[in-house]
Design a protein around this motif. Sequence first.
Motif, PDB file in Angstrom:
ATOM      1  N   THR A  56       0.854  -1.189   0.000  1.00  0.00           N
ATOM      2  CA  THR A  56       0.000   0.000   0.000  1.00  0.00           C
ATOM      3  C   THR A  56       0.885   1.232   0.000  1.00  0.00           C
ATOM      4  OG1 THR A  56      -0.143   0.045   2.422  1.00  0.00           O
ATOM      5  CG2 THR A  56      -1.861  -1.153   1.240  1.00  0.00           C
ATOM      6  N   GLN A  64     -11.681   3.600 -12.411  1.00  0.00           N
ATOM      7  CA  GLN A  64     -12.574   3.909 -11.286  1.00  0.00           C
ATOM      8  C   GLN A  64     -14.038   3.907 -11.707  1.00  0.00           C
ATOM      9  OE1 GLN A  64      -9.756   5.492 -11.926  1.00  0.00           O
ATOM     10  NE2 GLN A  64      -8.521   5.524 -10.072  1.00  0.00           N
ATOM     11  N   ARG A 119     -11.420   4.006  -6.023  1.00  0.00           N
ATOM     12  CA  ARG A 119     -10.604   5.152  -5.608  1.00  0.00           C
ATOM     13  C   ARG A 119      -9.243   5.058  -6.290  1.00  0.00           C
ATOM     14  NH1 ARG A 119     -13.384   2.961  -1.460  1.00  0.00           N
ATOM     15  NH2 ARG A 119     -11.646   1.604  -0.887  1.00  0.00           N
ATOM     16  N   SER A 120      -8.326   5.833  -5.821  1.00  0.00           N
ATOM     17  CA  SER A 120      -6.991   5.814  -6.406  1.00  0.00           C
ATOM     18  C   SER A 120      -6.333   4.466  -6.150  1.00  0.00           C
ATOM     19  CB  SER A 120      -6.150   6.933  -5.800  1.00  0.00           C
ATOM     20  OG  SER A 120      -4.818   6.870  -6.269  1.00  0.00           O
ATOM     21  N   TYR A 121      -5.729   3.881  -7.183  1.00  0.00           N
ATOM     22  CA  TYR A 121      -5.014   2.616  -7.024  1.00  0.00           C
ATOM     23  C   TYR A 121      -3.853   2.555  -8.000  1.00  0.00           C
ATOM     24  CZ  TYR A 121      -7.406   0.735 -11.211  1.00  0.00           C
ATOM     25  OH  TYR A 121      -7.868   0.519 -12.489  1.00  0.00           O
ATOM     26  N   ARG A 129      -2.380  -0.155   9.901  1.00  0.00           N
ATOM     27  CA  ARG A 129      -1.882   0.143   8.563  1.00  0.00           C
ATOM     28  C   ARG A 129      -1.105  -1.031   7.973  1.00  0.00           C
ATOM     29  NH1 ARG A 129      -1.600   5.413   6.598  1.00  0.00           N
ATOM     30  NH2 ARG A 129       0.242   4.788   5.384  1.00  0.00           N
ATOM     31  N   ASN A 154       0.761   7.138   1.839  1.00  0.00           N
ATOM     32  CA  ASN A 154      -0.149   8.244   2.143  1.00  0.00           C
ATOM     33  C   ASN A 154      -1.205   7.814   3.141  1.00  0.00           C
ATOM     34  OD1 ASN A 154      -1.270   6.457   0.320  1.00  0.00           O
ATOM     35  ND2 ASN A 154      -2.376   8.000  -0.821  1.00  0.00           N
ATOM     36  N   GLU A 155      -1.993   8.757   3.587  1.00  0.00           N
ATOM     37  CA  GLU A 155      -3.001   8.466   4.598  1.00  0.00           C
ATOM     38  C   GLU A 155      -4.036   7.471   4.091  1.00  0.00           C
ATOM     39  OE1 GLU A 155      -6.245  10.850   7.425  1.00  0.00           O
ATOM     40  OE2 GLU A 155      -4.858  11.946   6.125  1.00  0.00           O
ATOM     41  N   GLN A 156      -4.369   7.531   2.802  1.00  0.00           N
ATOM     42  CA  GLN A 156      -5.368   6.647   2.222  1.00  0.00           C
ATOM     43  C   GLN A 156      -4.832   5.243   1.974  1.00  0.00           C
ATOM     44  OE1 GLN A 156      -4.569   9.676   0.958  1.00  0.00           O
ATOM     45  NE2 GLN A 156      -6.321  10.760   1.864  1.00  0.00           N
ATOM     46  N   GLN A 157      -3.526   5.051   2.084  1.00  0.00           N
ATOM     47  CA  GLN A 157      -2.891   3.762   1.811  1.00  0.00           C
ATOM     48  C   GLN A 157      -3.313   3.228   0.442  1.00  0.00           C
ATOM     49  OE1 GLN A 157      -3.612   1.820   5.990  1.00  0.00           O
ATOM     50  NE2 GLN A 157      -1.819   0.862   5.083  1.00  0.00           N
ATOM     51  N   THR A 158      -2.945   3.928  -0.589  1.00  0.00           N
ATOM     52  CA  THR A 158      -3.305   3.547  -1.960  1.00  0.00           C
ATOM     53  C   THR A 158      -2.912   2.103  -2.234  1.00  0.00           C
ATOM     54  OG1 THR A 158      -2.992   5.818  -2.710  1.00  0.00           O
ATOM     55  CG2 THR A 158      -2.965   4.091  -4.394  1.00  0.00           C
TER      56      THR A 158
END
Length: 801
Positions: free
Chosen positions: A221, A292, A275-277, A551, A224-228
């Motif tokens: 992952t 997406q 979402r972002s990946y 995380r 970042n906070e979103q853990q892409t």
Amino acid sequence: MAEAADFQGTIPSPARRWLRRTGTLLAGAPLLAGLLQLSAVAPAGAAEQTSAQAASGSQSVSVSLDTLSPSVPTDGDTLTVSGTVTNNSKQTVTDAHVGLRLGQALSTRSAIDTVAKRTDYIQGVDGSEIDDKYSEKFSKLTPGVAEPFTLSVPVDKLDLGDDGVYPLGVALSGETSAQPWEQVLGIQRTFLPWQPGDADTKTKTTYLWPLISGVHMTAQTGSNEQQTPVFLNDDLAKEISPGGRLDQMLSLGKDLDVTWVIDPDLLASVDAMTRSYKIQGDGDTTTTGTHQAVAKAWLAELQSAVADKEVVALPFADPDLASLAHNGTSVTGSLSHLKDATDVAASTVQTVLHVTPNTDFAWPVNGAVDPSIIKVATSAGADKVIARSDSLQETGGLSYTPSAARPVGGGTTAVVADARLSTAFDGDLTKAGAATLAEQQFLAQSLALDLQTDKQRSIVVVPQRMPTASQAQTMAEALTTLQSSNWSESQDLATAAKAKPDQSATTRIPSSSSYPSSLRRQELPKSAFEEIATTQDKLDNFRVILTDESRVVTPFGRAMNREMSTSWRGQAGEASNFRQGVLGYLDDLTDQVKLIDKSETKLSGRSATIPVTVQNNLVQGVGHLTLRLTSTSPTRLNIGGKAYTEQRVTVNGGHSQSVKFTTSANANGKVEVIAQLYTEDGQEYGQAVRFDVKVTEVTATVMLVIGGGVLLLVLAGFRMYTHRKRAVARQAEQEGPDGPDDDTNPEPEGPENPEGPQDRLQQEESGTPSRADDPEHPSDPTPDTAPESADPSGTGERVDR
């Protein structure tokens, strides 16, 4: 199913049976004439088939049956058949035509299997040709050329009798130059289910509709906070895009009355794509995913499709229960992963689809079971195991197929799916001819099952886990026909599992030795579960130092579930690469918290502080760590007065922290020192750092000299102090209590009395005569420096690193 379970329940009238037998005898007269010409030593059955094949050459022309409509005709319908004929021989076929041949109704399910396997035309068995006006003629068929045909015949002209399954042959007849007489040169058989009216008792049929895919997400992952999330590839986007396999499964299944069986990992993966990946590339490179919109559309359609349907959630990532039972239970912790996968299944489905799934069912590969598989399947909380009738076979001699539910002990129910119906769509159905035959055979088996008895039964159909798009299309067409038929009605899986079991149906679980060797060869090996256990141990050691362990724990926990996935069957190399990738990434993360290497350290005094640096390259802080510094020779160099000393360590994300240790040296030379991080539970963390400490200018002789010098200074100072004290005391005694008398013994002044009384006293005390030429010294001053301390020097001295 046992072959005894094939008897048809509806019995033809005596008159109809007499007509059928008479027709069969008349139709078989030419065949009997041919048999008389065979050698007397040939077996009767072999002679019949050999004669028919020799006379007809019935494989020289291939017949493809591409469409048959309606699949289940009724009174007043017109049956339309279309396809192609291809001359496979080297001779031109002349005076050819394609016609339909209707055989006698089949009385058992095994008879359907037998007819489906036949490829040659057998005179008398395949029936006579229907009226010639319903055939299509060809003046000639050129070798290698495919010619299309379409035949239409009113159902009333077929002279169908009682309800049942009729074999329908589409045959090409013609002549060749080598055999200039009419003969059947090619035939394709299918089945015509005939049930024009409602059945007295309808079969309750449950059909599972699986939404399962392979493994797509890695453990990696973003920071970042979103853990892409990072995907292995972009294959999932292809599956859910319009026309893709999963898109077809969804668009077809939403119009059917089926039970949805869903792998929560598929939902989690598609949801991550909304979402972002990222997509894994070569080496450490990644590319940005761009599907997406496709993911959002697919999930929205699925949410609508299952809103009022039964949803069964498999354990997360669809773990391979048979592999776990046969190879994993001896590895500590393997069953706990199955429990975790089961626990997270319901919450994943609820979060993504907003429905509450049923998690009571376990589904081993191909429904093959043995005692160990049943034990593992129910260990995580499931109390119903989906088996298949070719594994849990009937042994009681039943004349019909029993209901699916079977109590097998311990509060567990085996839901036994019908093998014939479940495997009807396993083959390559990309060609229209294969799809049509599969659909007709499925419908024929379903009707034959219903006609076995007047007793109502609950039948479960479990297709392959990941049907192709063409298989899904054929399944949907067959189910659409079945659900509108006169002999079947739909039922959900939970209801089928609760149905009253047949008392005569077998409940004996087959032994481990009966498990198919072909399936066993595809299982995950024991080494796979050992690798998973290694990953779990390292994760447990890593998580305790993190300030936000979720995380790491969540993505790696799901990755280990994926390592046990059933989808790895037949992909041993890919499965191994995935496991190694997960473990390698975990090692990379743990290595981000480490000790900085140190070069040789020099101590130029008896004591000093040694700094050791802990570096944290993670985005989150770490703690719950202890740094231990150990001297390999504590008699020469000790740390904090002992062989080793420990200090707690906390380091913020992206920072380094130096930890200082006080050391004391007792001898010159090199001493190896070891720095090692430990977790709170005493487990070593990371690699130790070893370095030498070189001690200089500390010897026993030097220490003795320093000590002796200090002692002499102390003694000299003490002697001077006592001498002065005695002199003052004597002077006080001479002067008396009232002080000195001015008239008695007056003191000479000036240079005539160069020595003071104190000096004289000291001289007298010491026995040393005063010298008239010494200068006058009223008193010796106190020394302006304190005695040199013998204590060790303080810390903070410069240390060369």
